[in-house]
Design a protein around this motif. Structure first.
Motif, PDB file in Angstrom:
ATOM      1  N   UNK A 282       0.676  -1.323  -0.132  1.00 26.16           N
ATOM      2  CA  UNK A 282      -0.128   0.237  -0.042  1.00 26.16           C
ATOM      3  C   UNK A 282       0.729   1.268  -0.288  1.00 26.16           C
ATOM      4  N   UNK A 283       1.931   1.395   0.723  1.00 27.62           N
ATOM      5  CA  UNK A 283       2.705   2.735   0.805  1.00 27.62           C
ATOM      6  C   UNK A 283       3.093   2.995  -0.462  1.00 27.62           C
TER       7      UNK A 283
ATOM      8  N   UNK B 191     -11.739  -0.288  -1.253  1.00 24.94           N
ATOM      9  CA  UNK B 191     -11.397  -0.357   0.313  1.00 24.94           C
ATOM     10  C   UNK B 191     -10.524  -1.147   0.617  1.00 24.94           C
ATOM     11  N   UNK B 192     -10.328  -2.090  -0.173  1.00 25.61           N
ATOM     12  CA  UNK B 192      -9.049  -3.195   0.004  1.00 25.61           C
ATOM     13  C   UNK B 192      -9.124  -4.144  -1.310  1.00 25.61           C
TER      14      UNK B 192
ATOM     15  N   UNK C 174      -4.171  -9.230  -0.655  1.00 28.15           N
ATOM     16  CA  UNK C 174      -3.358  -8.929   0.411  1.00 28.15           C
ATOM     17  C   UNK C 174      -4.364  -8.561   1.482  1.00 28.15           C
ATOM     18  N   UNK C 175      -5.657  -8.214   1.346  1.00 27.01           N
ATOM     19  CA  UNK C 175      -6.541  -7.618   2.375  1.00 27.01           C
ATOM     20  C   UNK C 175      -6.032  -6.554   3.257  1.00 27.01           C
ATOM     21  N   UNK C 176      -5.244  -5.679   2.868  1.00 29.33           N
ATOM     22  CA  UNK C 176      -4.494  -4.700   3.582  1.00 29.33           C
ATOM     23  C   UNK C 176      -5.542  -3.478   4.209  1.00 29.33           C
ATOM     24  N   UNK C 177      -6.447  -3.203   3.303  1.00 30.21           N
ATOM     25  CA  UNK C 177      -7.331  -1.992   3.633  1.00 30.21           C
ATOM     26  C   UNK C 177      -6.509  -0.912   4.249  1.00 30.21           C
ATOM     27  N   UNK C 178      -5.654  -0.361   3.213  1.00 30.96           N
ATOM     28  CA  UNK C 178      -4.838   0.734   3.504  1.00 30.96           C
ATOM     29  C   UNK C 178      -4.474   1.901   2.600  1.00 30.96           C
TER      30      UNK C 178
ATOM     31  N   UNK D 106      -6.400   5.097   2.517  1.00 29.54           N
ATOM     32  CA  UNK D 106      -6.334   6.063   3.747  1.00 29.54           C
ATOM     33  C   UNK D 106      -4.882   6.716   3.410  1.00 29.54           C
ATOM     34  N   UNK D 107      -3.689   6.004   3.083  1.00 30.51           N
ATOM     35  CA  UNK D 107      -2.594   6.437   3.038  1.00 30.51           C
ATOM     36  C   UNK D 107      -2.429   7.569   1.836  1.00 30.51           C
TER      37      UNK D 107
ATOM     38  N   UNK E   4      -4.859   9.420   0.766  1.00 31.89           N
ATOM     39  CA  UNK E   4      -5.618  10.741   1.357  1.00 31.89           C
ATOM     40  C   UNK E   4      -4.715  11.484   2.158  1.00 31.89           C
TER      41      UNK E   4
ATOM     42  N   UNK F 209     -14.037   6.725   4.008  1.00 32.38           N
ATOM     43  CA  UNK F 209     -13.548   5.191   3.507  1.00 32.38           C
ATOM     44  C   UNK F 209     -14.965   4.266   3.892  1.00 32.38           C
TER      45      UNK F 209
END
Lengths: 315, 249
Positions: free
Chosen positions: B94-95, B118-119, B123-127, B130-131, B133, B142
């Motif tokens: 995600x990053x 949303x994910x 990998x199911x990170x769900x991040x 948010x990152x 934004x 979200x």
């Protein structure tokens, strides 16, 4: 090494999910501080004697209402910099905050941690729990969200943590404005924390028929869950959904009624201690993971079950 | 102003995945791949906004190997107007993805809305939303189950643990989709044909000046503990007895 637990609150108290976060922090065997940001004072005395907990920081501000991430993250960030580990619950609250914090700190958060292997190595489910990945982080601050159901309640035996007020860092960025909330109010236990969960699926056929489930839930003091199909069909509200993208539950007893057992649903409940499946289709995949399966018409079996439970309870 | 819709190519949600015997990951060879279901919902929502004239273009973007072009063509067939393919082999996290998307926005600052899943169901990170934004310093909503266009921005209803929450956001903003936001349409054959001639631009992470090297090292991937099938009971009476013996009733 020092761990900061970002606590979620529910109705003026620290949420049970956050107690499990403290248990996860105890696994790391570092000193633990807890940060509670809310719009009204929260009773934190229950945390003061937990093992390893040294400081409890509280910040009370009107704009912390509704846990809007943009409002909370600046204050969390100024604290997080002093820690090696920051732990959130893997709830809608924690998922929102962990990502934003990770981006500010230039850290890749590790979400849905189910096991702490060491200070830098963690196990998390991938592919809806159909595989388990063990990942190692070299980031200076480990930002984690932990799955509450995979950790016990925290141990007591602490030295008596001090409660102190934090200095709040103002949120200067553009942020959303709260419009309204439609929260389910129920006298039943919280789905994520209940000892018994009874869930209904498409097989229930209507919202009206969920009354059959409600009756048994009330008899057992159970929480009510649902499959995605039942939520999509409008039988029950969205926050009842158990599964990969809904709630993850691991009660002592999970009763699945009229649920076929799609992998996405199973991902949310397969860690339950005992699973009961009631379904008219003997070939339904739910029976492959159920400890006790009952094949038949749920409209006949549920009233029968309700009567049998009444018999047990009065005995 | 255009809407950006980041999408990911993942193992199709109907496929029962297999963990590789050497514990290095999940088998992806000869496995059906599809657009991440949450991202497909994001494409649909963006296309509906364009159909209501709230935006003039829907731009789909993916980060992935050459073969990932298929999910972009899929998004174009669903109604996206053009596509960007950031060609990258290997795992993404995600990053790195959020940084890549932020770099794209920096290049083309006219985007005023990003809608994304949303994910990812691999990998199911769900991040990532948010990152992203946070990197853009945009407000976010979200887990959206409803998006309404207003004069001063958007109102988004979110699925949260206790029920629903509605937020008002000024644009530009990031929205991540939940399952009940919409039901994506099927791509018609003429639209699939038309998608082949829609513009698709390729670029590299290096051109965007971003580093996609995973921050997390995967040491091992293993099968979860298996739950074995129990027994079938013949009556409610037997069931209740069994549950009493197990001490849960």
């Amino acid at each position: 090494m020092r761990t900061l637990v970002i606590a979620e609150t529910v109705a003026g108290a620290v949420a049970k999910a956050s107690m499990h976060c403290i248990a996860a922090a105890q696994n790391l065997a570092t000193p633990i501080d807890v940060l509670i940001l809310t719009d009204a004072a929260v009773d934190a005395t229950g945390l003061q004697n937990l093992q390893g907990v040294e400081k409890i920081f509280t910040g009370v501000q009107a704009n912390f209402a509704h846990a809007i991430a943009e409002e909370l993250v600046p204050t969390i960030t100024s604290h997080a910099k002093n820690y090696t580990h920051v732990i959130f619950p893997a709830t809608s609250f924690g998922k929102n905050l962990a990502g934003r914090l990770g981006a500010v700190l230039d850290v890749q958060p590790i979400t849905d941690v189910i096991k702490i292997m060491s200070g830098d190595t963690f196990m998390r489910p991938i592919y809806a729990g159909n595989a388990m990945a063990t990942v190692q982080s070299a980031d200076a601050i480990k930002v984690l969200s932990i799955r509450p159901t995979n950790f016990p309640m925290p141990q007591s035996g602490g030295a008596g943590a001090a409660v102190m007020e934090v200095i709040v860092t103002a949120a200067t960025e553009r942020k959303p404005k709260f419009v309204r909330a439609e929260l389910s109010s129920s006298a039943r236990p919280d789905l994520g924390a209940a000892r018994i969960v009874i869930s209904g699926g498409r097989g229930l056929g209507s919202a009206e028929n969920f009354k059959l489930i409600e009756r048994i839930a009330d008899q057992l003091g159970a929480a009510i869950g649902a499959s995605r199909a039942a939520v999509d069909a409008g039988f029950v509200p969205n926050d009842y959904q158990v599964g990969q993208t809904g709630k993850i539950v691991a009660p002592e007893l999970y009763i699945a009624v009229g649920i076929s057992g799609a992998i996405q649903h199973v991902a949310g409940m397969k860690d339950s201690k005992i699973i009961v499946a009631i379904n008219k289709d003997a070939e339904a995949p739910i029976f492959n993971i159920a400890d006790f399966g009952l094949v038949g018409d749920l409209f006949a079996l549920l009233p029968e079950l309700s009567a049998a439970i009444a018999g047990v309870k009065s005995a | 102003m255009p809407i950006l819709v980041p999408i990911k190519r993942v193992i199709d949600y109907n496929v029962r995945i297999r963990v590789k015997p050497d514990g290095s990951g999940v088998e992806t060879q000869n496995v059906k791949m599809s657009i991440n279901p949450f991202d497909e919902i994001a494409v649909e929502e963006a296309v509906r906004l364009r159909e209501k004239n709230h935006t003039d273009a829907v731009v789909a973007v993916t980060i992935g190997p050459a073969v990932a072009q298929d999910v972009l063509r899929n998004a174009l067939a669903l109604g996206a107007d053009r596509a960007i393919h950031v060609v990258h082999d290997g795992e993404t996290q995600p990053l790195g993805v959020a940084k890549t998307l932020a770099a794209l926005v920096a290049r083309e600052p006219s985007y005023n809305l990003i809608i994304m899943g949303k994910q990812a169901i691999d990998d199911d990170f769900n991040q990532t939303g948010q990152m992203l934004a946070q990197l853009l310093r945009w407000p976010m909503a979200t887990f959206a189950s409803k998006l309404e266009w207003q004069d001063d921005g958007i109102h988004v209803t979110r699925e949260i643990d206790g029920g629903l929450q509605t937020l008002a956001l000024n644009l530009p903003a990031v929205v991540t989709t939940d399952l009940r936001l919409n039901t994506p349409r099927f791509a018609s054959l003429p639209n699939i044909m038309k998608a082949k001639s829609k513009p698709l631009q390729t670029m590299t992470p290096a051109e965007l000046g971003v580093d996609l090297t995973p921050r997390l090292k995967t040491l091992r991937v293993e099968e979860p503990a298996k739950r074995s099938a129990g027994i079938k009971v013949d009556s409610v009476k037997t069931l209740v007895e069994k549950l009493q013996q197990a001490g849960v009733l």
